[in-house]
Design an enzyme around this catalytic site. Sequence first.
Site, PDB file in Angstrom:
ATOM      1  CG  ASP A  83      -2.000   0.951   1.272  1.00 55.62           C
ATOM      2  OD1 ASP A  83      -2.391   1.403   0.179  1.00 55.62           O
ATOM      3  OD2 ASP A  83      -2.507   1.275   2.371  1.00 55.62           O
ATOM      4  CB  THR A 269     -10.009   3.959   9.660  1.00 52.84           C
ATOM      5  OG1 THR A 269      -8.879   4.704   9.185  1.00 52.84           O
ATOM      6  CG2 THR A 269     -10.613   4.644  10.861  1.00 52.84           C
TER       7      THR A 269
END
Length: 343
Positions: A83, A269
């Site tokens: 990522d 998250t």
Amino acid sequence: MPLVSMRQLLDEASKRGYGVGAFNVNNMEQIQAIMEAARETQSPVIVQASRGARSYSQDKFLYHLMLAATELYPEIPTVLHLDHGNSVDTCKSAIELGFTSVMMDGSLMPDGKTPSSFEYNVKATREVVEYAHARGVTVEGEIGVLGGIEDGHGAGGTGLEHVTDPDQAVEFVEKTGLDALAIAIGTSHGAYKFTKKPDGSVLKMDRLIAIHKRLPNVHLVMHGSSSVPKDLQDVINKYGGSLKPTWGVPVEEIQLGIKNGVRKINVDTDNRLAITGAIRKVLFETPEKFDPRDYMKPAREAMKKVVAERMTQFGQAGHAGDYASISLKEMTKFYAESAVAAK
Ligand code: 13P
């Protein structure tokens, strides 16, 4: 089944019109949570690690945990993706380690903070594409700049400062030959995305649809796509946390994206919130406990629940057994043949 290329997963998702969640990991429990959710829902899956995760875990640990995942869950097509690679070298080192997909985030300079020029982005992404495709590895690029900061990477801001321009997106895809394109439509990393339920003034789904119309065959990627559900915020605050009221990306907006070319959806998250809430609850309710398993087990379970829910909502559930994996070696032939056909 060995780790598979992300290109294969996204091509399959595109054929059947579903999206695939890409979930961030730093440790064993997060990997276990994702793999258990994948088995329960029979989903192909993308597991991703940022530069921060690689340094936190000494990435060899992470890589070997992922090999364990492929041994223990052989029926699940599993991608290991980098990522937000900040430079060509970071992407190359991930490929050398065994990642089957990398993101070259050339929207920022290698400092991971300063927005770059279009020319720099094309050059860096093209270089990674050449290196990766020769090894059968997938490449995601980014045009436009996302908001927020994740693991020290990001320009900050709301994500509305550098919304992706459709013309530039077309030129970027043509010049780089990438496999998947991350676009900026007002989302940002982290818990504080929107101050109220987002509407079209802050979450630019119309821009996403315009880009898809121009690039109907390109796999689009939505970053910053946690939904930040209120119930997960409430658990944290109930047990001593102090999160301010906040809104994420509603699942129905992601589903609209999936109908319009989004094939990869990044979620970190929501899982962090689930884990933290579960740990806080145990420590708050039973302060005498000190065995990490007493709070890591419920934390893993809480993350698994969120991941399984997203897998169902994104439509990847039930698709793990649809196809046999294509090796990275075969993928190199696929890329070589596509290059010849393009000439
Ligand atoms: P969230 O912070 O919304 O989970 O986004 C994660 C992400 O986009 C990782 O690249």
